[in-house]
Design a protein around this motif. Structure first.
Motif, mmCIF file in Angstrom:
data_model
loop_
_atom_site.group_PDB
_atom_site.id
_atom_site.type_symbol
_atom_site.label_atom_id
_atom_site.label_comp_id
_atom_site.label_asym_id
_atom_site.label_seq_id
_atom_site.Cartn_x
_atom_site.Cartn_y
_atom_site.Cartn_z
ATOM 1 N N PRO A 177 0.810 -1.219 0.000
ATOM 2 C CA PRO A 177 0.000 0.000 0.000
ATOM 3 C C PRO A 177 0.839 1.263 0.000
ATOM 4 O O PRO A 177 1.951 1.276 0.513
ATOM 5 N N ARG A 178 0.294 2.311 -0.608
ATOM 6 C CA ARG A 178 0.961 3.607 -0.602
ATOM 7 C C ARG A 178 0.130 4.559 0.231
ATOM 8 O O ARG A 178 -1.090 4.465 0.232
ATOM 9 N N PRO A 179 0.778 5.504 0.891
ATOM 10 C CA PRO A 179 -0.014 6.512 1.619
ATOM 11 C C PRO A 179 -0.804 7.365 0.621
ATOM 12 O O PRO A 179 -0.240 7.790 -0.392
ATOM 13 N N ILE A 180 -2.066 7.587 0.912
ATOM 14 C CA ILE A 180 -2.884 8.398 0.007
ATOM 15 C C ILE A 180 -2.261 9.768 -0.195
ATOM 16 O O ILE A 180 -2.235 10.288 -1.306
ATOM 17 N N ALA A 181 -1.750 10.325 0.885
ATOM 18 C CA ALA A 181 -1.177 11.667 0.804
ATOM 19 C C ALA A 181 -0.023 11.713 -0.193
ATOM 20 O O ALA A 181 0.117 12.679 -0.948
ATOM 21 N N ASP A 182 0.787 10.658 -0.208
ATOM 22 C CA ASP A 182 1.923 10.613 -1.113
ATOM 23 C C ASP A 182 1.455 10.514 -2.555
ATOM 24 O O ASP A 182 1.963 11.210 -3.445
ATOM 25 N N VAL A 183 0.471 9.651 -2.797
ATOM 26 C CA VAL A 183 -0.090 9.510 -4.138
ATOM 27 C C VAL A 183 -0.656 10.845 -4.601
ATOM 28 O O VAL A 183 -0.392 11.303 -5.720
ATOM 29 N N ALA A 184 -1.428 11.486 -3.712
ATOM 30 C CA ALA A 184 -2.047 12.764 -4.062
ATOM 31 C C ALA A 184 -0.990 13.812 -4.394
ATOM 32 O O ALA A 184 -1.097 14.529 -5.381
ATOM 33 N N ASN A 185 0.037 13.861 -3.581
ATOM 34 C CA ASN A 185 1.117 14.819 -3.816
ATOM 35 C C ASN A 185 1.747 14.645 -5.179
ATOM 36 O O ASN A 185 1.888 15.595 -5.940
ATOM 37 N N ARG A 186 2.148 13.428 -5.470
ATOM 38 C CA ARG A 186 2.871 13.197 -6.716
ATOM 39 C C ARG A 186 2.009 13.384 -7.948
ATOM 40 O O ARG A 186 2.519 13.692 -9.016
ATOM 41 N N ARG A 188 -0.414 15.550 -8.040
ATOM 42 C CA ARG A 188 -1.014 16.887 -7.948
ATOM 43 C C ARG A 188 -2.530 16.830 -7.896
ATOM 44 O O ARG A 188 -3.228 17.547 -8.613
ATOM 45 N N MET A 189 -3.016 15.942 -7.075
ATOM 46 C CA MET A 189 -4.463 15.876 -6.902
ATOM 47 C C MET A 189 -4.746 16.069 -5.418
ATOM 48 O O MET A 189 -3.870 15.896 -4.590
ATOM 49 N N SER A 190 -5.991 16.422 -5.111
ATOM 50 C CA SER A 190 -6.292 16.631 -3.705
ATOM 51 C C SER A 190 -6.540 15.293 -3.017
ATOM 52 O O SER A 190 -7.107 14.375 -3.583
ATOM 53 N N LYS A 191 -6.084 15.229 -1.793
ATOM 54 C CA LYS A 191 -6.218 14.024 -0.997
ATOM 55 C C LYS A 191 -7.691 13.669 -0.824
ATOM 56 O O LYS A 191 -8.072 12.507 -0.876
ATOM 57 N N LYS A 192 -8.460 14.707 -0.631
ATOM 58 C CA LYS A 192 -9.885 14.527 -0.408
ATOM 59 C C LYS A 192 -10.532 13.802 -1.590
ATOM 60 O O LYS A 192 -11.208 12.793 -1.444
ATOM 61 N N GLU A 193 -10.257 14.341 -2.759
ATOM 62 C CA GLU A 193 -10.842 13.799 -3.983
ATOM 63 C C GLU A 193 -10.413 12.356 -4.240
ATOM 64 O O GLU A 193 -11.214 11.482 -4.527
ATOM 65 N N ILE A 194 -9.108 12.125 -4.081
ATOM 66 C CA ILE A 194 -8.611 10.766 -4.306
ATOM 67 C C ILE A 194 -9.221 9.789 -3.314
ATOM 68 O O ILE A 194 -9.688 8.719 -3.673
ATOM 69 N N GLY A 195 -9.226 10.202 -2.062
ATOM 70 C CA GLY A 195 -9.770 9.331 -1.029
ATOM 71 C C GLY A 195 -11.230 8.995 -1.285
ATOM 72 O O GLY A 195 -11.635 7.843 -1.147
ATOM 73 N N ARG A 196 -11.990 9.979 -1.678
ATOM 74 C CA ARG A 196 -13.404 9.761 -1.934
ATOM 75 C C ARG A 196 -13.592 8.777 -3.093
ATOM 76 O O ARG A 196 -14.373 7.840 -3.014
ATOM 77 N N THR A 197 -12.839 9.007 -4.155
ATOM 78 C CA THR A 197 -12.964 8.134 -5.318
ATOM 79 C C THR A 197 -12.565 6.704 -4.974
ATOM 80 O O THR A 197 -13.217 5.756 -5.407
ATOM 81 N N ILE A 198 -11.498 6.566 -4.214
ATOM 82 C CA ILE A 198 -11.073 5.224 -3.820
ATOM 83 C C ILE A 198 -12.203 4.512 -3.083
ATOM 84 O O ILE A 198 -12.525 3.365 -3.377
ATOM 85 N N ARG A 199 -12.808 5.213 -2.159
ATOM 86 C CA ARG A 199 -13.883 4.588 -1.383
ATOM 87 C C ARG A 199 -15.040 4.174 -2.271
ATOM 88 O O ARG A 199 -15.590 3.084 -2.154
ATOM 89 N N GLN A 200 -15.401 5.068 -3.194
ATOM 90 C CA GLN A 200 -16.536 4.772 -4.057
ATOM 91 C C GLN A 200 -16.258 3.602 -4.981
ATOM 92 O O GLN A 200 -17.101 2.723 -5.164
ATOM 93 N N VAL A 201 -15.058 3.582 -5.563
ATOM 94 C CA VAL A 201 -14.717 2.487 -6.472
ATOM 95 C C VAL A 201 -14.727 1.163 -5.718
ATOM 96 O O VAL A 201 -15.274 0.164 -6.185
#
Length: 307
Positions: A177-186, A188-201
DNA sequence: AAGACGAAAGTGGTTGA
DNA sequence: TCAACAACTTTCGTCTT
């Protein structure tokens, strides 16, 4: 596959002389050479590897490159009216070729779904590269994306968003697993958005992943911080103690890993700043502080001894 | 000057009535 | 469905090295 029975004759020349080429995953008309159906893979053996009990099921069919939007199974037809030796073709052959090309473009990206896939696959491999995700995991992510597309999850969400979510989930499933924050940083996406999408998918695809443990992050964080293996192993053994004492419950695994590394590095005389550790672990300095104070006292470690 | 500290207020997800 | 809750973040002034 659903059109196994429906296709009995060639839609182009009406010949009934059809041949199924299992190794290439195609149904081909022997009358005009038209590739009628690509990607003919025995779906009766369809597996769902995202539930634990299905993990062992074998894969059937030709090797398929999931990172190419048509899975790499299509054949190319040249645009020139020449044969392989460069001679021009007869009129009849030309019109035949014309029909084949027409069919080919139709079959390849005839609908928005194909165009979406084409887009997404490109996006995913560039993201995968930016995140240093191994090809094998990228491939699994591509499989997830296809499923997401088929389940109509993309509607209302961005392609990069879902692509990133699939990459993240694929890493989780591969137990790295990768930290969401790290993925978001690299990305250039918001952590919030990525996290939400991950949950929904995950919800829609019914993917459940095991809870993450700090130990899964210690290795990657240490190597990003250029710490010796000695530090890594001492952090791991500290984690085992922490886990036995149930001090990990309710705590974020990345923050825990970060704090353990902070302590272990200090004790090994390889001090790293809270800032540096915060950067690679995706938690804040405040969290590292709160955590390491808590852990140090529980483990009876006097930090001052090592300063 | 850089790093560490910790108080206080804010955020988003989970939980339980 | 909604409010309470715990973990974590943001921000910022202060102390330490």
């Amino acid at each position: 596959m659903e059109n196994k029975e429906s296709i009995v004759k060639c839609p182009e020349c009406s010949s009934r002389d059809l041949e199924t080429d299992i190794s290439r995953g195609e149904i081909v008309c022997n009358g005009c050479g038209l590739v009628i159906e690509e990607n003919v893979i025995d779906q009766s053996a369809e597996w769902n590897m995202y539930s634990a009990e299905d993990e062992k099921k074998a894969r059937v069919g030709a090797p398929v490159n999931m990172l190419i939007h048509d899975k790499g199974l299509s054949t190319d037809i040249d645009w020139q009216n020449k044969d392989y030796s460069g001679k021009s073709l007869s009129i009849t052959n030309r019109s035949q070729l014309h029909r084949m090309r027409k069919w080919q473009t139709r079959a390849r990206s005839s609908n928005s779904r194909e165009r979406n896939l084409q887009n997404a696959m490109q996006e995913m491999s560039s993201m995968g590269a930016r995140l240093d995700i191994p090809k094998s995991i990228q491939t699994e992510a591509a499989v997830l994306y296809r499923k997401a597309l088929e389940a109509n999850i993309i509607r209302g969400r961005s392609i990069p968003g879902v692509a990133a979510a699939c990459l993240y989930i694929a890493c989780e499933l591969a137990r790295v697993p990768r930290p969401i924050a790290d993925v978001a940083n690299r990305l250039r996406m918001s952590k919030k958005e990525i996290g939400r999408t991950i949950r929904q998918v995950k919800l829609k695809l019914r993917i459940r992943t095991a809870p993450k443990e700090a130990s899964q992050f210690i290795g990657q964080f240490c190597s990003k911080l250029q710490l010796k293996a000695e530090v890594e192993s001492s952090a791991i053994s500290m984690f085992d103690k922490v886990k036995a004492m149930e001090l990990d419950s309710g705590r974020g695994p990345t923050g825990l890993a970060a704090a353990l590394i902070y302590i272990a590095a200090l004790m090994a005389g390889q001090r790293r700043t809270q800032r540096d550790i915060a950067d690679v672990s995706g938690v804040t300095e405040v969290t590292i502080r709160n955590r390491y104070k808590e852990l140090a006292s529980a483990l009876d470690i006097n930090m001052e001894d090592y300063m």
